[in-house]
Scaffold this motif. Structure first.
Motif, mmCIF file in Angstrom:
data_model
loop_
_atom_site.group_PDB
_atom_site.id
_atom_site.type_symbol
_atom_site.label_atom_id
_atom_site.label_comp_id
_atom_site.label_asym_id
_atom_site.label_seq_id
_atom_site.Cartn_x
_atom_site.Cartn_y
_atom_site.Cartn_z
ATOM 1 N N LEU A 56 0.857 -1.183 0.000
ATOM 2 C CA LEU A 56 0.000 0.000 0.000
ATOM 3 C C LEU A 56 0.891 1.229 0.000
ATOM 4 C CD1 LEU A 56 -2.573 -1.250 2.607
ATOM 5 C CD2 LEU A 56 -2.886 -1.092 0.137
ATOM 6 N N LEU A 57 2.066 1.072 0.569
ATOM 7 C CA LEU A 57 3.126 2.066 0.437
ATOM 8 C C LEU A 57 4.302 1.358 -0.225
ATOM 9 C CD1 LEU A 57 3.089 3.731 3.979
ATOM 10 C CD2 LEU A 57 2.064 4.594 1.878
ATOM 11 N N VAL A 58 4.971 2.075 -1.119
ATOM 12 C CA VAL A 58 6.152 1.497 -1.753
ATOM 13 C C VAL A 58 7.353 2.270 -1.224
ATOM 14 C CG1 VAL A 58 7.310 1.119 -3.952
ATOM 15 C CG2 VAL A 58 4.853 0.799 -3.777
ATOM 16 N N PRO A 59 8.396 1.563 -0.773
ATOM 17 C CA PRO A 59 9.515 2.275 -0.135
ATOM 18 C C PRO A 59 10.209 3.239 -1.094
ATOM 19 C CG PRO A 59 10.084 -0.007 -0.607
ATOM 20 C CD PRO A 59 8.618 0.127 -0.843
ATOM 21 N N HIS A 60 10.790 4.294 -0.531
ATOM 22 C CA HIS A 60 11.579 5.211 -1.343
ATOM 23 C C HIS A 60 12.965 4.652 -1.608
ATOM 24 C CE1 HIS A 60 8.564 8.281 0.036
ATOM 25 N NE2 HIS A 60 8.556 8.412 -1.256
ATOM 26 N N LEU A 61 13.440 3.833 -0.695
ATOM 27 C CA LEU A 61 14.716 3.163 -0.892
ATOM 28 C C LEU A 61 14.587 1.742 -0.366
ATOM 29 C CD1 LEU A 61 17.190 5.860 0.515
ATOM 30 C CD2 LEU A 61 16.917 5.233 -1.891
ATOM 31 N N GLY A 62 15.333 0.834 -0.975
ATOM 32 C CA GLY A 62 15.382 -0.509 -0.429
ATOM 33 C C GLY A 62 14.546 -1.532 -1.173
ATOM 34 N N ARG A 63 14.531 -2.745 -0.614
ATOM 35 C CA ARG A 63 13.859 -3.858 -1.290
ATOM 36 C C ARG A 63 13.139 -4.707 -0.255
ATOM 37 N NH1 ARG A 63 18.217 -6.646 -3.423
ATOM 38 N NH2 ARG A 63 18.121 -8.153 -1.741
ATOM 39 N N ILE A 64 11.957 -5.175 -0.613
ATOM 40 C CA ILE A 64 11.196 -6.040 0.285
ATOM 41 C C ILE A 64 10.931 -7.356 -0.427
ATOM 42 C CG2 ILE A 64 9.077 -6.277 1.633
ATOM 43 C CD1 ILE A 64 8.735 -3.253 1.443
ATOM 44 N N GLU A 65 11.195 -8.447 0.269
ATOM 45 C CA GLU A 65 10.805 -9.751 -0.266
ATOM 46 C C GLU A 65 9.798 -10.379 0.687
ATOM 47 O OE1 GLU A 65 14.941 -11.512 -1.675
ATOM 48 O OE2 GLU A 65 14.982 -9.776 -0.349
ATOM 49 N N ILE A 66 8.650 -10.753 0.136
ATOM 50 C CA ILE A 66 7.624 -11.404 0.943
ATOM 51 C C ILE A 66 7.217 -12.680 0.223
ATOM 52 C CG2 ILE A 66 5.333 -11.202 1.963
ATOM 53 C CD1 ILE A 66 5.698 -8.150 1.851
ATOM 54 N N LEU A 67 7.467 -13.836 0.866
ATOM 55 C CA LEU A 67 7.281 -15.134 0.215
ATOM 56 C C LEU A 67 8.005 -15.070 -1.133
ATOM 57 C CD1 LEU A 67 3.578 -15.640 1.292
ATOM 58 C CD2 LEU A 67 5.617 -16.599 2.349
ATOM 59 N N ASP A 68 7.290 -15.254 -2.276
ATOM 60 C CA ASP A 68 8.034 -15.139 -3.531
ATOM 61 C C ASP A 68 7.734 -13.832 -4.271
ATOM 62 O OD1 ASP A 68 5.514 -16.002 -3.872
ATOM 63 O OD2 ASP A 68 5.981 -17.673 -5.204
ATOM 64 N N HIS A 69 7.277 -12.833 -3.540
ATOM 65 C CA HIS A 69 7.032 -11.521 -4.163
ATOM 66 C C HIS A 69 8.175 -10.576 -3.839
ATOM 67 C CE1 HIS A 69 2.938 -12.954 -4.719
ATOM 68 N NE2 HIS A 69 2.927 -13.271 -3.444
ATOM 69 N N ARG A 70 8.401 -9.644 -4.770
ATOM 70 C CA ARG A 70 9.436 -8.633 -4.535
ATOM 71 C C ARG A 70 8.858 -7.249 -4.766
ATOM 72 N NH1 ARG A 70 15.230 -10.429 -5.809
ATOM 73 N NH2 ARG A 70 15.613 -8.351 -6.121
ATOM 74 N N ILE A 71 9.181 -6.341 -3.872
ATOM 75 C CA ILE A 71 8.799 -4.947 -4.059
ATOM 76 C C ILE A 71 10.070 -4.141 -3.990
ATOM 77 C CG2 ILE A 71 7.457 -3.028 -3.153
ATOM 78 C CD1 ILE A 71 5.870 -5.282 -1.607
ATOM 79 N N GLU A 72 10.314 -3.362 -5.036
ATOM 80 C CA GLU A 72 11.537 -2.579 -5.027
ATOM 81 C C GLU A 72 11.246 -1.099 -5.176
ATOM 82 O OE1 GLU A 72 15.283 -4.097 -6.897
ATOM 83 O OE2 GLU A 72 13.853 -5.628 -7.547
ATOM 84 N N ALA A 73 12.070 -0.290 -4.539
ATOM 85 C CA ALA A 73 11.904 1.157 -4.610
ATOM 86 C C ALA A 73 12.073 1.626 -6.041
ATOM 87 C CB ALA A 73 12.933 1.838 -3.713
ATOM 88 N N GLY A 74 11.245 2.576 -6.445
ATOM 89 C CA GLY A 74 11.400 3.210 -7.750
ATOM 90 C C GLY A 74 11.018 2.346 -8.936
ATOM 91 N N LYS A 75 10.355 1.206 -8.679
ATOM 92 C CA LYS A 75 9.941 0.376 -9.810
ATOM 93 C C LYS A 75 8.435 0.261 -9.828
ATOM 94 C CE LYS A 75 13.872 -2.550 -10.666
ATOM 95 N NZ LYS A 75 14.396 -3.902 -10.640
ATOM 96 N N ARG A 76 7.913 -0.034 -11.024
ATOM 97 C CA ARG A 76 6.481 -0.312 -11.104
ATOM 98 C C ARG A 76 6.308 -1.776 -10.747
ATOM 99 N NH1 ARG A 76 1.695 1.644 -13.088
ATOM 100 N NH2 ARG A 76 0.437 -0.058 -13.892
ATOM 101 N N ASN A 77 5.888 -2.025 -9.510
ATOM 102 C CA ASN A 77 5.831 -3.402 -9.027
ATOM 103 C C ASN A 77 4.558 -4.089 -9.486
ATOM 104 O OD1 ASN A 77 8.281 -3.631 -7.208
ATOM 105 N ND2 ASN A 77 7.336 -1.737 -6.487
#
Lengths: 284, 266
Positions: A56-77
């Motif tokens: 619901l919020l996407v980080p301004h910096l950094g990377r999140i991995e949850i199970l097999d999903h990835r959310i990365e800063a500055g990308k269209r996830n």
């Protein structure tokens, strides 16, 4: 690892003069199949962190991995819907999300959005509602007619009905009576023990945290200050004093007993366990 | 919800923040009228300079101002299409088949765009530097003569201030509900038409419920504090003019006079 945060930073109102740095390069790993408490003062970044778990919020910096999903800063996830299906988020005052005409339809709304057929969604919704103590007579009622506690349970059932692998609860007991609080505690403990769900619970109630959470993440000023065993945290005088934590009542009682010469093992979590220990001590 | 920049108050301590809201409101009216007076394009130079100065004096970031202006780009595009099809004056600039684009269509669109642009910049400078409640006081002050005609000035002002007060609260609630529904798999951005309709419903119904609940609570709270409609009330904060206010209003008056003069003389 169920969840891994790598150097996550998030800033509110980044382009305003009054911007607020809510998360400061947070690193965090949460193991699968555990109950983790997220504690800290108001404004320490708990809710911000929780919202990242559902992108619901996407980080301004950094990377999140949850199970097999990835959310990365500055990308269209992509694949956010799948992520939200795998991680069920129960917000504070979830009763405000109710909007369908009947209790059953509302609980089935989530699973239907996540691609279950109508009959399958209703079956799952009915199961979830019953597991939360909402009986069949209430299924056709309008959710607005229910009491506050019932509304909240309907809303939580709506999340559980999608059968998420990770369940995040943000202050689930806020505004509930003691009986309702107890019911919720038992629910998430049983979801963890019997169905292997990973549970994350944001809470201000250290008594509850102490009695049922395996691990505790303590946040202050947008950083993680402590992450580890719950019992170890609340039995460590220096950690408690440094972070101005409220000592759980059970720990207080244990300490007083120890001052009087009783030997109480630090693994005691609940008042029942403590009573048993005392009985054994007196018996021997 | 945080994306809406237009009309947002920015709490800094700029020179414009310190001025009296009544002076700022009067200046806004004068300047906006000035924007709509001129005929020749070089009259817009002093107006644009004034707008730039106003932005500087309110310590606004250009990026923020640009964000408030984004919506008018679409309006301009739409206007340009309509103008290109209907306005047939000036020289032909471009030709495709039977369609001819005239110079007047372009210059007319540009002029309207410039007016909207300036109007929004001036308004943003007012709303970003004046607390909604102060602005409301100023409106109440200006409407005061209507009280002689038995117009309920104070009640209307109270209604406006309550409405303004609840915009941020309700927009925050809307954000919260949207998040909760997104977590339940609702897609607010894309998705089929039917899905979109149910997405809007899933936001609107809870929001209405909350708005009504808040309204009842507020009514109770006001009654508990002894609020009686129609009763005379005193004020905790009094507005006071300073020399800066005079400068601002005089400057705006001069600008309007200059624009009218340019129209009469040229």
């Amino acid at each position: 690892m169920a969840i891994r945060f790598t150097k996550i930073s998030y800033i509110y109102d980044a382009d305003m003069p009054y911007f607020h740095n809510a998360l400061k390069s947070v690193n965090l790993e949460i193991a699968e199949g555990r109950i983790t408490a997220l504690i800290g003062e108001t404004g320490s970044g708990k809710s911000t962190l929780v919202q990242h778990l559902n992108a619901l919020l996407v980080p301004h910096l950094g990377r999140i991995e949850i199970l097999d999903h990835r959310i990365e800063a500055g990308k269209r996830n992509k694949g956010l819907k799948q992520l939200r299906r795998d991680v069920g988020l129960v917000f504070q005052f979830p009763e405000y999300q109710l909007f369908e005409a009947t209790v059953l339809d509302d609980a089935a709304f989530g699973p239907m959005r996540f691609g279950y057929s109508k009959s399958e969604a209703k079956k799952r919704a009915a199961d979830a509602l019953i597991s939360l103590g909402i009986t069949k007579e209430l299924f056709d009622r309008n959710p607005m007619e229910l009491s506050g506690g019932q509304k909240r349970r309907v809303a939580i059932a709506g999340i559980l009905a999608s059968d998420p692998k990770i369940i995040v609860l943000d202050e689930p007991a806020a505004g509930l009576d003691p009986a309702g609080t107890k019911l919720l505690e038992e629910l998430f403990v049983s979801l963890n023990r019997e169905r292997g769900k990973t549970i994350i619970v944001v809470s201000h109630d250290n008594d509850m945290v102490y009695s049922c959470c395996d691990d505790t993440v303590l946040m202050a000023n947008g950083s993680v200050v402590y992450h580890g065993d719950t019992l170890a945290l609340f039995n460590d005088r220096t950690l408690i004093d440094e972070n101005h934590l409220l000592v759980p009542r059970l720990v207080e009682l244990k300490n007083r007993l120890q001052e009087k010469g009783f030997k109480v093992p630090s693994s005691v979590r609940t008042i029942d366990d403590l009573a048993r220990e005392i009985a054994m001590e007196c018996g021997s | 919800m945080n994306r809406i920049a237009f009309g947002k108050y920015i709490p800094t301590d700029s020179p414009l923040h310190r001025l009296d809201p009544r002076a700022k409101l009067a200046a806004l009216v004068l300047l906006v009228v000035s924007v709509f007076v001129p005929v020749s394009w070089y009259c817009y130079i002093p107006l644009a300079l004034t707008a730039f100065l106003a932005v500087r004096l309110s310590y606004l970031k250009l990026r923020f101002v640009a964000r408030t202006l984004r919506p008018i780009l679409f309006l301009m595009l739409f206007l340009f299409v309509v103008n290109a099809l209907t306005l047939k004056r000036g020289e032909v600039i471009y030709e495709i088949g039977s369609f001819q684009l005239y110079s007047y269509a372009i210059s007319f669109t540009l002029r309207i765009g410039a007016r909207l642009f300036l109007m929004i910049v001036f308004t943003t400078c007012l709303t970003a530097t004046t607390k909604p409640l102060d602005l409301n006081l100023a409106i109440e002050y200006i409407l005061r003569p209507l009280g002689l005609l038995r117009f309920p000035v104070h009640e209307v002002a109270m209604m406006i201030s309550i409405a303004l007060r609840f915009i941020p609260t309700l927009s925050m609630e809307a954000g919260r509900i949207m998040n909760a529904q997104k977590s339940r798999g609702v897609d607010f951005e894309d998705g089929k038409l039917l899905e979109k309709a149910s997405a809007i419903l899933s936001l609107a119904i809870p929001l209405f419920t909350i708005a009504f609940e808040r309204a009842y609570e507020l009514a109770d709270a006001m009654e508990a504090r002894g609020y009686v409609p129609g009763e005379r009330r005193t004020r905790y904060r009094k507005l006071r003019y300073c020399s800066g206010d005079l400068v601002l209003v005089l400057f705006s008056l001069l600008m309007l006079a200059a624009m009218i003069l340019s129209r009469v003389l040229l």
